[in-house]
Every structure is written in C-alpha cells, then in structure tokens.
Write a protein that holds these residues in place. Structure first.
Motif, mmCIF file in Angstrom:
data_model
loop_
_atom_site.group_PDB
_atom_site.id
_atom_site.type_symbol
_atom_site.label_atom_id
_atom_site.label_comp_id
_atom_site.label_asym_id
_atom_site.label_seq_id
_atom_site.Cartn_x
_atom_site.Cartn_y
_atom_site.Cartn_z
ATOM 1 N N ASN A 3 3.239 -7.246 -12.139
ATOM 2 C CA ASN A 3 4.384 -6.723 -11.398
ATOM 3 C C ASN A 3 4.275 -7.031 -9.907
ATOM 4 O OD1 ASN A 3 3.340 -4.238 -9.874
ATOM 5 N ND2 ASN A 3 2.548 -3.873 -11.942
ATOM 6 N N VAL A 5 4.444 -5.171 -7.341
ATOM 7 C CA VAL A 5 3.657 -4.237 -6.531
ATOM 8 C C VAL A 5 2.180 -4.641 -6.545
ATOM 9 C CG1 VAL A 5 3.035 -1.800 -6.234
ATOM 10 C CG2 VAL A 5 5.253 -2.407 -7.234
ATOM 11 N N GLY A 45 5.167 -3.862 -15.309
ATOM 12 C CA GLY A 45 5.510 -2.895 -14.260
ATOM 13 C C GLY A 45 6.860 -3.111 -13.604
ATOM 14 N N VAL A 70 2.733 -0.682 -18.191
ATOM 15 C CA VAL A 70 3.070 0.246 -17.093
ATOM 16 C C VAL A 70 4.368 0.996 -17.401
ATOM 17 C CG1 VAL A 70 3.693 0.436 -14.646
ATOM 18 C CG2 VAL A 70 1.985 -1.233 -15.356
ATOM 19 N N VAL A 116 5.115 5.678 -13.243
ATOM 20 C CA VAL A 116 3.913 4.862 -13.460
ATOM 21 C C VAL A 116 2.648 5.725 -13.496
ATOM 22 C CG1 VAL A 116 4.995 2.865 -12.351
ATOM 23 C CG2 VAL A 116 3.449 4.314 -11.016
ATOM 24 N N THR A 169 -1.926 2.527 -4.967
ATOM 25 C CA THR A 169 -1.022 1.993 -5.981
ATOM 26 C C THR A 169 -1.602 0.718 -6.578
ATOM 27 O OG1 THR A 169 1.274 1.528 -6.535
ATOM 28 C CG2 THR A 169 0.469 0.580 -4.481
ATOM 29 N N ALA A 170 -1.425 0.598 -7.881
ATOM 30 C CA ALA A 170 -1.787 -0.612 -8.638
ATOM 31 C C ALA A 170 -3.287 -0.808 -8.853
ATOM 32 C CB ALA A 170 -1.152 -1.852 -8.024
ATOM 33 N N THR A 171 -4.087 0.256 -8.725
ATOM 34 C CA THR A 171 -5.491 0.109 -9.160
ATOM 35 C C THR A 171 -5.562 -0.076 -10.671
ATOM 36 O OG1 THR A 171 -5.646 2.504 -9.072
ATOM 37 C CG2 THR A 171 -6.832 1.295 -7.365
ATOM 38 N N GLY A 172 -4.668 0.609 -11.399
ATOM 39 C CA GLY A 172 -4.655 0.422 -12.848
ATOM 40 C C GLY A 172 -4.338 -1.031 -13.199
ATOM 41 N N CYS A 173 -3.336 -1.581 -12.520
ATOM 42 C CA CYS A 173 -2.976 -2.987 -12.757
ATOM 43 C C CYS A 173 -4.157 -3.907 -12.438
ATOM 44 C CB CYS A 173 -1.794 -3.395 -11.887
ATOM 45 S SG CYS A 173 -0.372 -2.312 -12.023
HETATM 46 C C1 LIG Z 1 4.616 1.644 -8.295
HETATM 47 C C2 LIG Z 1 4.972 0.650 -9.320
HETATM 48 N N1 LIG Z 1 6.254 0.470 -9.726
HETATM 49 C C3 LIG Z 1 6.394 -0.455 -10.649
HETATM 50 S S1 LIG Z 1 4.927 -1.179 -11.061
HETATM 51 C C4 LIG Z 1 4.076 -0.202 -9.974
HETATM 52 C C5 LIG Z 1 2.619 -0.266 -9.807
HETATM 53 C C6 LIG Z 1 1.914 0.560 -10.832
HETATM 54 O O1 LIG Z 1 0.532 0.407 -10.706
HETATM 55 P P1 LIG Z 1 -0.475 1.282 -11.528
HETATM 56 O O2 LIG Z 1 -0.062 1.264 -12.951
HETATM 57 O O3 LIG Z 1 -1.770 0.598 -11.362
HETATM 58 O O4 LIG Z 1 -0.455 2.668 -10.956
#
Ligand SMILES: Cc1ncsc1CCOP(=O)(O)O
Ligand SMILES: Nc1ncnc2c1ncn2[C@@H]1O[C@H](COP(=O)(O)OP(=O)(O)O)[C@@H](O)[C@H]1O
Ligand SMILES: [Mg+2]
Length: 244
Positions: A3, A5, A45, A70, A116, A169-173
């Motif tokens: 995604n 982000v 995401g 996500v 998310v 944000t996006a540490t999971g990703c």
């Molecule tokens: C905020 C956001 N919105 C769409 S994807 C994303 C990032 C989500 O990251 P994570 O799943 O790692 O929290």
C-alpha cells in the motif's frame, strides 16, 4: 505490491535487513519481472480496482508469496479480494488479530471493526488462526504483543517487540514484507521463516526503543537496529517457543 502508506518503511526495513526490494505494480510489468523474484509480497492496504489484477497476476507468477490482508473487513470488495487471493495459496498470510478473525469468519461486518488497527488481542484469535491455516493450506501469522504463527497443527509464539511499534504506521506491513524476504531465503519452511522474521523485527524494535523518544524516532532506530543485527544478538535476543 504494497500500500501507498507502507512503501517507504517496508522498502527501508527490507534493505536494512539485507534484502533487495523492488516495488512494481503495473500489470504490464508483472509477467517480465515477477518470475525473477525470490518472493512476492502482496498487501491490500490501499486496494483499488486497478491494482487487483496486478495482485492476481503476481500471486500466480509461480513464486512463493506472502499476503497482508490489511483491514480485510473494511468492505465487501476488500474481503472478496482477500479471499480470492487466499485461494491462490500464499505461503504465509500475516495480519493483526482482527484481520485474521475476519478472514477466518469470511465476514466484513464485525461491530468492533477499527480500520487498519486491531480491536482484538492475538491470543484471542489463535483458534481462528489455526482454522484459517487448515482451511486455506497456508501458514497464518497473527501479530500482537505475542505473535503466533501456525500451519494449523504446530503453533510457534514469538514474544519480541515493544508496544510503541503499534504507534508507527505500517510496522505490520513492514514485518510482512520481512516475512516475504525470509520465505524467499528459505521457501521450504514458511512456518520457521515467518516466526524468525517476526521475532527479529520485534528484537529490532526492542533495541531501537533503547534510543527512541517516541514513534518517529523509534521508526528510525528500528531500521538502524535491523541493519546492525548480528548472529550473536539475534540468537541471544529472540524469544521463540514451540507451543505444546
Ligand atoms: C493507515 C493505512 N491505511 C491504509 S493502509 C495503511 C497502513 C496500515 O499499516 P499497518 O497494517 O502496518 O498498521
Ligand atoms: N503490544 C505489543 N508489544 C510488542 N510488540 C507489538 C505489540 N503490538 C504489536 N507489536 C509488534 O508490532 C508489529 C506490528 O504488529 P501489529 O501492530 O499487530 O500489526 P498491524 O500494524 O498490521 O496492525 C509486529 O512486529 C508485532 O509483533
Ligand atoms: Mg496491518
């Protein structure tokens, strides 16, 4: 294919860890590029109708691949896309507890849905994760304070990490991207690859937290810590257990 982000943190985490990420999502490039990758990472995401055909094609390119669902329950479109991708047999699906619960129930109508972020603890959804692993034939990893990784029979826990990682944000990703890199390094054991990637990412978070003042500096120090990890630090620091 991740995604919008997460692109920066995922690419930087991968590069720091010694992998070689390349983010291409144009459908015209997938047939040439994707078969040459060690592993593919697909993250829904910021799903769009334009990107879904690329995701299908990349998942079908004959390479081991990893799915991050996500906010799977955000919409009917997203849930159906996730289930369709799951049927293309990822080696691993990694989500937070609410995402894994929604996928296992094939439902986009949870009253506690929080976008998310997770509204459940990982331990609460372990049985759902095992059921999803069995029904889909993939390794399922649920992240949280303790990460659980299962193939439907065996369950591994990985207990590294710090709570502040949820505030970036996006540490999971990024950790799902790292799982894909580990699967690329050893496609023969996706269960171990996912457990090791989650433990090592968490360990980098712990080391990063020693110098961090908040989420923004943790993001920086976590990436530095991933870059600086050596074998001794990893073997003495990872907290992985095979559950009875
Ligand atoms: C905020 C956001 N919105 C769409 S994807 C994303 C990032 C989500 O990251 P994570 O799943 O790692 O929290
Ligand atoms: N309370 C916590 N304590 C320690 N580590 C955590 C905690 N919550 C999440 N993590 C770690 O943060 C990373 C992202 O997990 P999570 O927040 O569950 O995913 P997502 O960002 O997709 O919701 C994982 O490496 C996970 O182990
Ligand atoms: Mg996530």
């Amino acid at each position: 294919i991740t995604n919008l982000v997460s692109m920066d943190i995922a690419a930087n985490a991968l590069t720091a860890a010694g992998a070689s990420p390349a983010m291409l999502h144009c459908i015209r490039e997938i047939p040439d590029f994707t078969p040459r990758c060690h592993a593919v990472y697909i993250n829904v995401g910021t799903l769009s109708e334009d990107w879904l055909p690329s995701m299908r094609a990349a998942a079908s390119a004959g390479r081991p691949w990893v799915l991050d669902p996500v906010a799977a329950a955000a919409s009917q479109f997203r849930m159906e896309a996730c289930l369709e991708l799951l049927a293309l047999r990822p080696a691993v699906v990694r989500g937070n507890a609410s995402e894994i619960l929604a996928l296992a129930a094939r439902s986009d109508s949870s009253p506690t849905f929080k976008g998310v972020d997770s509204s459940h603890d990982s331990g609460e959804v372990l049985q759902a994760a095992k059921a999803l692993a069995r029904s889909s034939g993939t390794v399922v990893a649920v992240s949280g304070a303790v990460d659980f990784i299962t193939d439907g029979e065996q369950v591994i826990s990985a207990s590294n990490g710090v709570a502040m990682m949820q505030k970036i944000t996006a540490t999971g990703c990024a950790v799902t991207a790292l799982i894909a890199a580990f699967v690329g390094a050893d496609p023969s054991d996706a269960l171990a690859a996912a457990a090791c990637a989650l433990a090592i990412f968490g360990l980098a978070g712990e080391i990063g937290m020693e110098s961090a003042k908040g989420p923004a500096s943790l993001r920086m120090h976590l990436i530095d810590a991933l870059y600086g990890l050596d074998e001794q630090t990893v073997t003495s620091g990872v907290k992985i257990a095979l559950l009875p």
